[in-house]
Write a protein that holds these residues in place. Structure first.
Motif: not given
Length: 256
Positions: A206-221
């Protein structure tokens, strides 16, 4: 929420092999090809997961097999040819991921990752060549954003995906005179079972997914169907002048 249908093209009468078809991008691609008219051999290690994929469409046939096993590539190709008599597209999607900091590397883990992510797709592509020549077919490899950008703590995974990208370019050059096209998609963080399969606890996932989503310009996985759509496009006759390309599908992740 149901993902929109992004598929394009008509694959009626064509035969497709997809590895890693039991979940994630592999399952999405298998279903998309079948809906577009193809007969699809879905390959994977887990019979139950493959059965769930097979149940999605009557043109999907599950073929439970460890693609890394001795002789697996020949068995997969033979299964497709024996059933349908031809082969048009090979999708090398099966792969493993995992965090492996340099201080924790072992020969066994490196070998396992290389075998699954590099050796197995190479052997499958080789076993399929005779039939792809006959159909002037297509190979689509599945890389990763980390095939061309660094990632701390997972350098060997990134290295295997970098290898897949260079194999894609080199095979494209080698096979172009025979009319075989080779391209790859490089997904960014996409919803799948990969993190769980890597043995990570749910809290870490969950932590990895939240961190990745926060760093993706379009805002989601990403959604697997969004990546599958590009696998189909790279396989379609409308892209017949496209080969040796790596298409990054990552919501802009590689830009930051």
């Amino acid at each position: 929420m149901t993902a929109p249908d992004h598929t394009t093209g008509d694959f009626t009468g064509q035969v497709v092999i997809v590895t890693g078809a039991g979940s994630g991008i592999g399952r999405a691609a298998t279903i998309a090809f079948a809906r577009a008219g193809a007969h699809v051999l879905g390959v994977g290690r887990r019979p139950d997961a493959l059965a769930a994929t097979e149940a999605e469409h009557p043109r999907i046939v599950a073929f439970p097999l460890d693609i890394c096993a001795e002789g697996a590539a020949d068995q997969v190709v033979r299964a497709a040819i024996d059933r349908w008599g031809r082969l048009d597209v090979v999708v090398n999607n099966a792969g493993i991921t995992g965090m492996m900091p340099l201080a924790e590397v072992t020969a066994a883990r490196i070998t396992d990752m290389l075998t699954t992510n590099v050796t197995a797709p190479s052997l499958l592509a080789s076993a399929a060549l005779e039939h792809l020549r006959a159909s002037r077919g297509v190979i689509v490899n599945v890389s990763s954003t980390f095939g061309h950008r660094p990632i701390a703590g997972a350098s060997h995974y990134a290295a295997t995906k970098a290898a897949i990208e260079q194999l894609t370019r080199s095979w494209a050059l080698e096979l172009a005179p025979e009319g075989i096209r080779v391209n790859a998609v490089a997904p960014g963080p996409t919803e799948s079972e990969a993190l769980a399969s890597a043995g990570l606890p749910q809290a870490v996932i969950d932590e990895i997914k939240d961190d990745e989503a926060a760093r993706i310009p379009l805002g989601r996985r990403g959604d697997p169907a969004e990546v599958a759509a590009w696998i189909l496009r790279l396989s379609d006759a409308h892209t017949a002048w496209l080969t040796g390309q790596i298409l990054t599908v990552d919501g802009g992740y590689e830009l930051v």
